[in-house]
Design a protein around this motif. Structure first.
Motif: not given
Length: 178
Positions: A47-58
């Motif tokens: 999760l931490w490594e892919k933090m940039d892939q997470f879309q805020p608000g999703s």
């Protein structure tokens, strides 16, 4: 999500907020396995490594559950190669789906438990924490605090009953919110 400090704090908050339901979900995918903590830790790292892939608000929970599912499957396959046996993936999927459906209720129960634990006196809270979050057995703790293990068992029974009543009362007074 940007790697700016405020976004990292928000992301850490999301991960922290979802730890209990992530653990429950992983347990549902690997019931009876002593490795669920390892899988949770691996999930948190991904999760931490892919933090940039997470879309805020999703939907963070759905995204995190997807990652947890893949981490669980990878871990299962690795352990199966070493001779470990698990429930079939189909049965694990059914259990996992039920866990996803129950996640809002589980989160409410956890919040109620945390509030009720916060009402305990320090020695009672320490006894609960030592019983459920320590590798030491009750006899060792009894020796450390100068009480008998039997007395601690009676105290734990009383505390669990009081916590159950407190949680039930809290759940009755607050509406279900996912």
């Amino acid at each position: 999500m940007s790697t700016k400090p405020e976004h990292q704090r928000e992301f850490i908050s999301l991960i922290t907020e979802h730890q209990a339901v992530l653990r429950a979900y992983i347990i549902s995918l690997m019931p009876g396995s002593p490795y669920t903590g390892d899988v949770l830790q691996e999930t948190n790292l991904v999760l931490w490594e892919k933090m940039d892939q997470f879309q805020p608000g999703s939907n963070f929970r759905a995204w995190a559950f997807t990652i947890a599912r893949f981490q669980s499957l990878n871990y299962r396959r690795k352990l199966e190669k070493q001779g470990a046996r698990f429930l079939s993936e189909d049965l694990a999927d059914i259990l996992a789906e039920q866990t996803i459906e129950e996640a809002p209720k589980t989160e409410r129960r956890i919040k109620a438990l945390e509030l009720c634990l916060g009402k305990l006196k320090a020695p009672d809270r320490e006894l609960i924490e030592r019983r459920y979050h320590s590798d030491k057995d009750l006899n060792t703790y009894a020796e450390e605090v100068g009480r008998t293990a039997g007395a601690l068992r009676v105290n734990l029974h009383r505390l669990r009953n009081n916590l159950r009543k407190c949680i039930t009362a809290r759940l009755r007074t607050s509406p279900l919110t996912p």
